[in-house]
Design a protein around this motif. Structure first.
Motif, PDB file in Angstrom:
ATOM      1  N   ALA A  33       4.062   7.994   5.740  1.00 46.16           N
ATOM      2  CA  ALA A  33       4.479   9.342   5.328  1.00 46.16           C
ATOM      3  C   ALA A  33       4.479  10.197   6.578  1.00 46.16           C
TER       4      ALA A  33
ATOM      5  N   PRO B  37     -12.215   4.603   4.822  1.00 48.02           N
ATOM      6  CA  PRO B  37     -11.743   3.277   5.249  1.00 48.02           C
ATOM      7  C   PRO B  37     -10.223   3.223   5.124  1.00 48.02           C
TER       8      PRO B  37
ATOM      9  N   ASP C 276      -7.395  10.840   4.203  1.00 55.74           N
ATOM     10  CA  ASP C 276      -7.950  10.281   5.445  1.00 55.74           C
ATOM     11  C   ASP C 276      -9.427  10.597   5.608  1.00 55.74           C
TER      12      ASP C 276
ATOM     13  N   LYS D 270      -1.659  -0.811  12.571  1.00 50.18           N
ATOM     14  CA  LYS D 270      -2.375  -1.301  11.378  1.00 50.18           C
ATOM     15  C   LYS D 270      -2.205  -2.805  11.183  1.00 50.18           C
TER      16      LYS D 270
ATOM     17  N   CYS E  84       0.852  -1.190   0.000  1.00 45.96           N
ATOM     18  CA  CYS E  84       0.000   0.000   0.000  1.00 45.96           C
ATOM     19  C   CYS E  84       0.887   1.238   0.000  1.00 45.96           C
TER      20      CYS E  84
ATOM     21  N   ILE F 168      -7.319   1.137   3.967  1.00 50.86           N
ATOM     22  CA  ILE F 168      -7.125  -0.026   3.089  1.00 50.86           C
ATOM     23  C   ILE F 168      -6.025  -0.939   3.628  1.00 50.86           C
ATOM     24  N   LEU F 169      -4.925  -0.317   4.052  1.00 50.91           N
ATOM     25  CA  LEU F 169      -3.813  -1.103   4.586  1.00 50.91           C
ATOM     26  C   LEU F 169      -4.251  -1.901   5.816  1.00 50.91           C
TER      27      LEU F 169
ATOM     28  N   LYS G 162       2.740   2.995  13.789  1.00 48.38           N
ATOM     29  CA  LYS G 162       1.752   2.807  12.710  1.00 48.38           C
ATOM     30  C   LYS G 162       1.713   1.349  12.258  1.00 48.38           C
TER      31      LYS G 162
ATOM     32  N   ALA H  25      -0.151   4.049  -1.673  1.00 52.47           N
ATOM     33  CA  ALA H  25      -0.997   5.213  -1.985  1.00 52.47           C
ATOM     34  C   ALA H  25      -1.056   6.177  -0.811  1.00 52.47           C
TER      35      ALA H  25
ATOM     36  N   PHE I 261       3.318   1.967   3.786  1.00 48.99           N
ATOM     37  CA  PHE I 261       4.239   3.097   3.797  1.00 48.99           C
ATOM     38  C   PHE I 261       3.832   4.001   4.942  1.00 48.99           C
TER      39      PHE I 261
HETATM   40  N1  CTP Z   1      -3.502   4.007   4.182  1.00 50.55           N
HETATM   41  C1  CTP Z   1      -4.593   3.325   3.680  1.00 50.55           C
HETATM   42  N2  CTP Z   1      -5.836   3.830   3.807  1.00 50.55           N
HETATM   43  C2  CTP Z   1      -6.037   5.003   4.460  1.00 50.55           C
HETATM   44  C3  CTP Z   1      -4.931   5.714   4.975  1.00 50.55           C
HETATM   45  C4  CTP Z   1      -3.673   5.183   4.819  1.00 50.55           C
HETATM   46  O1  CTP Z   1      -4.408   2.255   3.093  1.00 50.55           O
HETATM   47  N3  CTP Z   1      -7.252   5.474   4.583  1.00 50.55           N
HETATM   48  C5  CTP Z   1      -2.186   3.406   4.073  1.00 50.55           C
HETATM   49  C6  CTP Z   1      -1.201   4.123   3.167  1.00 50.55           C
HETATM   50  O2  CTP Z   1      -1.281   3.627   1.841  1.00 50.55           O
HETATM   51  C7  CTP Z   1       0.126   3.792   3.819  1.00 50.55           C
HETATM   52  C8  CTP Z   1      -0.225   3.676   5.297  1.00 50.55           C
HETATM   53  O3  CTP Z   1      -1.613   3.436   5.353  1.00 50.55           O
HETATM   54  O4  CTP Z   1       0.582   2.530   3.423  1.00 50.55           O
HETATM   55  C9  CTP Z   1       0.088   4.877   6.132  1.00 50.55           C
HETATM   56  O5  CTP Z   1      -0.401   6.039   5.540  1.00 50.55           O
HETATM   57  P1  CTP Z   1      -0.054   7.448   6.153  1.00 50.55           P
HETATM   58  O6  CTP Z   1      -0.676   8.497   5.296  1.00 50.55           O
HETATM   59  O7  CTP Z   1       1.393   7.512   6.461  1.00 50.55           O
HETATM   60  O8  CTP Z   1      -0.756   7.380   7.561  1.00 50.55           O
HETATM   61  P2  CTP Z   1      -2.229   7.496   8.040  1.00 50.55           P
HETATM   62  O9  CTP Z   1      -2.757   6.138   8.250  1.00 50.55           O
HETATM   63  O10 CTP Z   1      -3.007   8.358   7.112  1.00 50.55           O
HETATM   64  O11 CTP Z   1      -2.033   8.174   9.446  1.00 50.55           O
HETATM   65  P3  CTP Z   1      -1.601   9.699   9.803  1.00 50.55           P
HETATM   66  O12 CTP Z   1      -2.249  10.564   8.762  1.00 50.55           O
HETATM   67  O13 CTP Z   1      -2.149   9.874  11.154  1.00 50.55           O
HETATM   68  O14 CTP Z   1      -0.101   9.762   9.766  1.00 50.55           O
END
Ligand code: CTP
Length: 403
Positions: A327, A305, A277, A343, A271, A307-308, A339, A273, A325
């Motif tokens: 970020a 939702p 959020d 997850k 994942c 996805i990861l 994280k 992408a 990933f």
């Molecule tokens: N991700 C996902 N679905 C979401 C949000 C994130 O699948 N709704 C996945 C991203 O593809 C990535 C990982 O979760 O692999 C972490 O994404 P990141 O943007 O770093 O973190 P968030 O889960 O959004 O948390 P935060 O914004 O609090 O850092």
């Protein structure tokens, strides 16, 4: 080891073409079969006779040679090898390949091939650095073309810089590596998510982020290079689908989740992408209007939702390896480690996406590889190199767990 391996070597018109008989000889020493295509311009630097003497094969030159078309047409020529190598690759052939032009045997073959392609660029430093060439290189890389070099050094034109073709032995080493790793993930299936998502506010506006999709697309390309069957679920990006990858284009996080679930079961999920959020709870049917009262629209947000998390925590069809990933803009390793645990993915690749790093939208990335009780700092690499390294790590892991 390479006894039944064959490559198609396309030689285009750069001064470095004089090094190709030596390169062919070195490839033959490894038992790699070599068939050559020579462009008209390349014939100014190297003769068909020299190449057929070292390769032991007929050299192909002309698209409309009736003998060749009856013996071996360009379609068959492009597909009967394990690998296509363009060396030296001029700015011209790279531009043609990036645009899909097909007006001679070399370019037609590149458009018709279904085999992996490697290119060893060779040109003047200014031509190499020109925005047009760099854009073409990025386009080709995003489609899975692997670049060998170029090297830095003195050039035939008297200038100094990047643009010298990689040395014959380096080309042979890259070809051997590619032929040796081919198929490491064959029989495996993967989903890769990439790019941003767009969350509609009304028919013309949306919530999004700055993700370019470069890292996710590069991972899809690297997995496919190792023989994996890859579905790339991507939000809106400027990128084309890498060769051999099945692209599913989506807009929103909910579409992305649906597309991923539809493509289960898989062995690997990555994942990458940058999923938005939040979305607007209720999308307006019509464009929101300013009514002149100065009153702001009340945009109520709802959480998307994850996805990861949903792939990692699935009770049915959980992929054998789920990679996420992270970020982050501060406390990168600390946040990413938390994280991963939250997850429940197996690995997380943490990167700093603060604007000063140039990671979002750029071509390079500095990442930390985090697994349970393990953290590796990787050096600053191009996004394709990060992808290759990750793909090999995935192949090693799956081999280890299945043995
Ligand atoms: N991700 C996902 N679905 C979401 C949000 C994130 O699948 N709704 C996945 C991203 O593809 C990535 C990982 O979760 O692999 C972490 O994404 P990141 O943007 O770093 O973190 P968030 O889960 O959004 O948390 P935060 O914004 O609090 O850092």
């Amino acid at each position: 080891m390479y006894k039944n391996k064959n490559i198609l070597l396309i030689i285009t018109g750069g001064i470095a073409a004089y090094k190709m008989p030596e390169t062919v000889r070195r490839l033959r020493e490894q038992n790699i079969g070599v068939r050559c295509i020579l462009t008209k311009a390349a014939k100014e630097f190297v003769t068909p006779l020299a190449l057929s003497a070292v390769s032991g094969e007929k050299v192909y030159e002309d698209l409309f040679d009736l003998d060749d078309e009856s013996e071996m047409g360009h379609i068959q020529l492009s597909r009967s090898s394990d690998l296509v190598v363009v060396a030296p690759a001029t700015a011209d052939i790279m531009a043609k390949a990036a645009c899909g032009l097909a007006n001679d045997l070399a370019s037609t073959t590149l458009l018709a091939t279904d085999k992996p392609v490697m290119m060893a660029p060779a040109m003047n430093v200014r031509m190499w650095e020109h925005a047009a060439t760099q854009t073409n290189v990025q386009t080709l890389k995003s489609r899975g073309v692997e670049m060998i070099g170029p090297d830095e050094g003195d050039m035939a034109c008297g200038e100094f810089g990047f643009g010298r073709m990689a040395e014959p032995l380096d080309i042979v080493a890259a070809v051997k590596k590619r032929l040796g790793t081919e198929g490491l993930l064959s029989g495996k299936r993967a989903i890769v998510t990439s790019g941003p998502t767009h969350e509609p506010i009304d028919p013309v506006r949306y919530i999004a982020n700055r993700s370019s999709g470069k890292q996710g697309h590069a991972i899809a390309a690297s997995l496919a290079k190792l023989g994996c069957e890859v579905t790339l679920v991507s939000g809106p990006t400027q990128l084309t689908a890498p060769d051999g990858v099945h692209l599913v284009q989506i807009e929103s996080a909910r579409d992305m989740l649906n597309a991923c679930q539809k493509n289960l079961p898989v062995d690997i999920a990555v994942c990458a992408a940058a999923v938005a959020d939040w979305r607007v709870d209720v999308e307006a049917d019509q464009k929101l209007k300013k009514d002149g009262s100065g009153q702001m629209p009340d945009l109520k947000l709802a959480e998307n939702p994850d996805i990861l998390a949903s792939l990692s925590q699935a009770t049915k069809n959980r992929p054998a390896l789920v990679v996420g990933f992270a970020a982050e803009t501060e406390k990168v390793i600390e946040h990413a480690t938390a994280k991963r645990a939250r997850k429940q993915c197996d690995w997380i690749i943490a990167n700093d996406v603060s604007p000063s790093t140039g990671t979002f939208g750029g071509n390079e990335n500095t990442v930390h590889f985090i697994a349970k009780n393990q953290c590796e700092d990787w050096p600053r690499l191009s996004k394709s190199e990060v992808a290759d390294r990750l793909a090999h790590k995935i192949a090693d892991y799956l081999k280890e767990v299945s043995s």
